[in-house]
Design a protein around this motif. Structure first.
Motif, mmCIF file in Angstrom:
data_model
loop_
_atom_site.group_PDB
_atom_site.id
_atom_site.type_symbol
_atom_site.label_atom_id
_atom_site.label_comp_id
_atom_site.label_asym_id
_atom_site.label_seq_id
_atom_site.Cartn_x
_atom_site.Cartn_y
_atom_site.Cartn_z
ATOM 1 N N LYS A 89 45.105 24.270 29.039
ATOM 2 C CA LYS A 89 44.718 22.959 29.560
ATOM 3 C C LYS A 89 44.212 23.100 30.996
ATOM 4 O O LYS A 89 43.237 22.451 31.398
ATOM 5 N N GLY A 90 44.880 23.949 31.769
ATOM 6 C CA GLY A 90 44.441 24.164 33.136
ATOM 7 C C GLY A 90 43.095 24.851 33.209
ATOM 8 O O GLY A 90 42.218 24.448 33.988
ATOM 9 N N PHE A 91 42.896 25.879 32.388
ATOM 10 C CA PHE A 91 41.628 26.597 32.423
ATOM 11 C C PHE A 91 40.460 25.734 31.948
ATOM 12 O O PHE A 91 39.311 25.953 32.343
ATOM 13 N N GLU A 92 40.735 24.758 31.099
ATOM 14 C CA GLU A 92 39.671 23.853 30.670
ATOM 15 C C GLU A 92 39.112 23.056 31.848
ATOM 16 O O GLU A 92 37.954 22.640 31.827
ATOM 17 N N ARG A 93 39.909 22.853 32.868
ATOM 18 C CA ARG A 93 39.477 22.103 34.049
ATOM 19 C C ARG A 93 38.992 23.011 35.180
ATOM 20 O O ARG A 93 38.442 22.533 36.164
ATOM 21 N N ALA A 94 39.214 24.295 35.061
ATOM 22 C CA ALA A 94 38.887 25.221 36.150
ATOM 23 C C ALA A 94 37.389 25.468 36.227
ATOM 24 O O ALA A 94 36.711 25.566 35.206
ATOM 25 N N SER A 95 36.883 25.591 37.440
ATOM 26 C CA SER A 95 35.454 25.824 37.639
ATOM 27 C C SER A 95 35.179 27.085 38.444
ATOM 28 O O SER A 95 34.029 27.355 38.793
ATOM 29 N N GLY A 96 36.201 27.858 38.742
ATOM 30 C CA GLY A 96 36.034 29.017 39.613
ATOM 31 C C GLY A 96 35.366 30.193 38.943
ATOM 32 O O GLY A 96 35.358 30.321 37.717
ATOM 33 N N GLU A 97 34.844 31.093 39.785
ATOM 34 C CA GLU A 97 34.269 32.353 39.311
ATOM 35 C C GLU A 97 35.360 33.367 39.016
ATOM 36 O O GLU A 97 35.204 34.233 38.160
ATOM 37 N N VAL A 98 36.469 33.274 39.734
ATOM 38 C CA VAL A 98 37.609 34.181 39.575
ATOM 39 C C VAL A 98 38.795 33.353 39.102
ATOM 40 O O VAL A 98 39.066 32.269 39.625
ATOM 41 N N LEU A 99 39.529 33.871 38.098
ATOM 42 C CA LEU A 99 40.597 33.101 37.464
ATOM 43 C C LEU A 99 41.906 33.881 37.445
ATOM 44 O O LEU A 99 41.920 35.114 37.472
ATOM 45 N N GLY A 100 42.997 33.132 37.342
ATOM 46 C CA GLY A 100 44.310 33.727 37.163
ATOM 47 C C GLY A 100 45.333 32.621 37.037
ATOM 48 O O GLY A 100 45.028 31.445 37.240
#
Length: 294
Positions: free
Chosen positions: A77-88
């Protein structure tokens, strides 16, 4: 080179972890990274966690508290909202170490070929507040999948970060959820099919261990099952020779160590800070060294 550091999107998921979540949130926000997107997904906590999260509402890109279908559903659910180039993602009982985000930003900015990375140094905080640091010999896809070095070569999720492009290509931007405790290990297998993992010798995050974390034992059993299910690497003669070397402890014999590393060692990539970065006030620059390890 672009002087704007890459946007880093971090997800924290939480459910009734009020004693720890404030330290987690502050470990992220206190770094002052200029291009941070921090998202907190709470599963409907009833222990005061929501009151703590609300204290930081103005510094969060998004937060919500509502029932979900478990940890990995919440992370997705969090990653669906994320817009960054780098994730974690960082769990609400672990925490980032000082300088983590600045190092990540400069590494991913200056090394475009690095698709994902982890720290070679595992930092653990026990329930008694004691910090321990353990350095692994190295990291490679072959070593990870063969699992010859039992008890090591595991990739800790709280100190592992990746590019969105790899995440989209490997798993369609969603963490696989077929395993209830070892979805991160499943994710690493998918990543290894597209890119090897780079390691950096600076500590990035701290894993908190507590006596009441029964899920860690279940995760270990799931990890073994995932290793058996996946057949991504050759298990031929070289693998058998490596198993023999480790079972006999030959890798520790000084007269054999160099020869065994050259002939049977795993190839790996280590991220190293350029010497100038230690002496100037400018953001550090980095390069990649190839090496072999056993």
């Amino acid at each position: 080179m672009n002087t704007v550091p890459p946007r880093i999107s971090l997800i924290t998921v939480n459910y009734n972890q009020a004693p720890f979540i404030q330290q987690t949130i502050e470990s992220v926000l206190s770094q002052g990274y200029p291009n941070l997107e921090y998202i907190v997904i709470d599963g409907g906590s009833t222990d005061g966690s929501v009151d703590i999260i609300q204290k930081y509402e103005s510094q969060l890109a998004y937060w919500v508290s509502e029932p979900d279908e478990g940890q990995y559903h919440a992370i997705n659910k969090g990653f669906e909202r994320a817009s960054g180039e780098v994730l974690g993602w960082i769990n609400s009982d672990d925490f980032l170490l000082p300088g983590c985000l600045g190092a990540l930003g400069s590494i991913f900015q200056s090394l475009p070929d690095v698709q994902w990375l982890t720290s070679r140094m595992l930092v653990i905080c026990s329930e008694y507040g004691v910090l321990q640091a353990h350095s692994d010999a190295g990291m490679s896809g072959d070593a990870y999948c063969e699992n010859v070095r039992r008890g090591s070569n595991f990739i800790q999720q709280e100190q592992t970060f990746w590019r969105r492009s790899l995440f989209d290509k490997a798993v369609g931007g969603q963490i696989p959820t077929r395993h209830s405790h070892a979805a991160d290990m499943d994710l690493w297998f998918h990543f290894f099919q597209h890119s090897d993992c780079h390691v950096v010798d600076i500590p990035l995050a701290c894993l908190r261990q507590r006596a009441d974390q029964r899920w860690r034992h279940a995760a270990g059993r799931e990890q073994d099952r995932v290793l058996r299910e996946e057949h991504l690497c050759d298990h031929g003669l070289v693998t058998q020779l490596r198993r023999l070397v480790y079972s006999a402890g030959l890798q520790n014999a000084p007269v054999l160590r160099s020869l065994l590393r050259r002939t049977l060692g795993y190839s790996a990539q280590k991220i190293v800070m350029d010497a100038d970065g230690l002496l100037s006030g400018d953001p550090p620059s980095w390069h990649v060294n190839e090496y072999k390890f056993l």
